[in-house]
Scaffold this motif. Sequence first.
Motif, mmCIF file in Angstrom:
data_model
loop_
_atom_site.group_PDB
_atom_site.id
_atom_site.type_symbol
_atom_site.label_atom_id
_atom_site.label_comp_id
_atom_site.label_asym_id
_atom_site.label_seq_id
_atom_site.Cartn_x
_atom_site.Cartn_y
_atom_site.Cartn_z
ATOM 1 N N ALA A 15 0.723 -1.262 -0.001
ATOM 2 C CA ALA A 15 -0.170 -0.117 -0.004
ATOM 3 C C ALA A 15 0.740 1.184 0.062
ATOM 4 O O ALA A 15 0.448 2.334 -0.355
ATOM 5 N N ASN A 16 2.069 1.042 0.551
ATOM 6 C CA ASN A 16 2.892 2.556 0.648
ATOM 7 C C ASN A 16 4.231 2.257 -0.088
ATOM 8 O O ASN A 16 4.864 3.313 -0.212
ATOM 9 N N ALA B 228 -4.157 1.652 -0.041
ATOM 10 C CA ALA B 228 -3.324 1.769 -1.392
ATOM 11 C C ALA B 228 -3.911 2.323 -2.452
ATOM 12 O O ALA B 228 -3.377 3.250 -3.100
ATOM 13 N N ASN C 208 -3.580 5.841 -2.032
ATOM 14 C CA ASN C 208 -2.601 6.318 -2.485
ATOM 15 C C ASN C 208 -2.092 6.271 -3.910
ATOM 16 O O ASN C 208 -0.979 6.703 -4.342
ATOM 17 N N LYS D 223 -2.446 3.896 -6.482
ATOM 18 C CA LYS D 223 -2.182 2.690 -7.021
ATOM 19 C C LYS D 223 -3.416 1.874 -7.427
ATOM 20 O O LYS D 223 -4.334 2.238 -7.083
ATOM 21 N N VAL E 168 -5.754 -0.822 -7.558
ATOM 22 C CA VAL E 168 -5.992 -2.092 -6.863
ATOM 23 C C VAL E 168 -7.279 -2.585 -7.506
ATOM 24 O O VAL E 168 -8.249 -1.990 -7.420
#
Length: 674
Positions: free
Chosen positions: A347-348, A375, A378, A380, A382
Amino acid sequence: MAEYSFFNRDLSWLSFNDRLLMEAERADVPLLERIKFLSIFSSNLDEFYRVRMPVLMAIDNFDDRNGLNNTYYKARFLINQQQERYGHLLANYILPALKTENIHWLYNEAIPDHIQDELAALFFNEVLAYIRLFSVDKDDDGFFAENNKLYQAVMLTDKAGVERLELITIPSDVLPRLYAVNKGEDKYVVFLDDIIKNNLAYLFPEETITGVFNIKITRNAELNLRDEIGEDITAALEKELKKRDLGFATRFLCQPGVPLRHLYRIIYTLNLSNSSIVEGGYYHNLKDLNSFPLQDAKLSDSKWPSIKSLAIKKEETLFDLIQKKDLMVHVPYQQYDPVLRFFNEAANDAFVEEISVTLYRVADNSRIVNALMTAAKNGKKVTVMVELKARFDEANNIRWASRMKASGVKIIYSDADMKVHAKVALVKRTLRDKSQYLGLLATGNLNESTARFYTDHILLTANQLMLQELQWLFDFLGKKKKNPLIEEVINFKHLLVAHFNLQQKFLSLIDREIVNAEKGLPSGITIKLNNLEEKILISKLYEASAAGVKINLIVRSICCLIPGVPGQSENITVRRIVDKYLEHGRLFLFHNNGKEEVFMGSSDWMNRNIYSRIEVCFPIYDNVLKQKLIELLNLQWKDTIQAVQLNEAMQNNYVTGEEKIRSQQAIYSLLKGA
């Protein structure tokens, strides 16, 4: 194909329930653990009546044979026998043993005067707010007995001598089912049912109570989504979930000794004439015993604190370790932290671009799902394949899917006729303009709650060839094909995926052992499953047995393979292990003339796993991890304390041996010392 014989799957399910009763009957098992096994037995039997009894009842309606010969009546006979054992065990062993510890479990006993005040206070302060009364004799009352809810049927007579029936809810879904009251050195355990019964006079001050009976109705639990294919899957499922508790009654469970005139009145009033009428114990839903309100270390099994599985230095990450070598976590013996960290890092991690996951059963407060939502926030990409049709977890999965969608996660669902049961996750990173995959493949759900008591194995790998195939699978799942049974041209060489190559690969692995045995070379198969039903694979095992291949099977629950039959399965041994933890991992070991191959994954060998689910099994390439799994399998096969051996009559017989081995304890010690 040769003519082979098989155990009936439903009777085999009940044979596993027999195994649970055996554990509850053992005097050497700590007392509170024996009560826990009674709880598991009750939960399994409830599920059997909800899921399988409707099928057997339907078959019975079309069966022209003598009723005593069909599965429905055989199942009823076995259930009656088991319930008699259950009641005998409680009355003659469990309750007296508790009393020797100054624990008075008031099981169908009058409540002593010296705790009446405390229980009355509980009734008025806590229970009364949740009591609902239904005058079911009135046509306009609109009463419908809900599935698996507990009720008290109260027969009342007014001053004119007119009799009527009132039903009272027992709110065990919102209140504890059992309460503990301490009086000096004595402890009293009282059912919520009896707290209500003891105060009924308050509810009916102007009538005479002539009878009070505990009852429960079990209803068909199957969902029918085929008629809803044109609708949004979540809307269709929510509609079906609302119908589930309205399904037809498969069982009417009542306490012993209900006068026939009252019994017939209840059956008629609640429209239960077509259900199985079962006289059970005085209390129902004894799965609630899993929250028995007393904790006593000397009456419980010893604690096995989970072991730290990975040592990660401050200056390195889990992703760094995975890139160096394959890692494996064995839960619940080892901590689940590496699995949580896998998703937290994904997630990071600045280099992670995409995360793809399959979710089948999700924890109520899932940290994994929270990491996936983080995630997405942030930035990304998913993608989560949420299986909304995971039986009895549908509502929870819908709730999580809605939350993830609101957080920016792309949610995909399986087809109405196809479940996705695989337990896999894929992370895509880009480092120095080069793409890299990291993966997690498991035998059990990505669920930190069940990881505390389900034995499972989780592989963390950077094997790019295997993970490229996992990417192909996610691409396939994401296309939302109208008919997922149409297989795309995907050439899986590493993964074993149901509907593509899983069954064929296992058949070829068994064939190789047959060839080796026929050549006089070393051969052998060891398989650990939860359930074994699918006849093509079983038939191939029979064929291997006839060729001289030694086959060891550890099958926890349903097993349709009949062991020890001359000319069919004399080289096959089947064992079951029931212990502190629920055996859940699926492992497959093929001798391969000394070059052993080990696979693990999500798939049992049931019809549903082979023909109506997407499953993923996978090879273990790392030799250290492979040898560790073989060592764990060997320990389980040597179990002489918690293992039973299934014979050709479907009976569970304890395994004997000079060396006393409790495999779960031995595995814990092995991993702790590693």
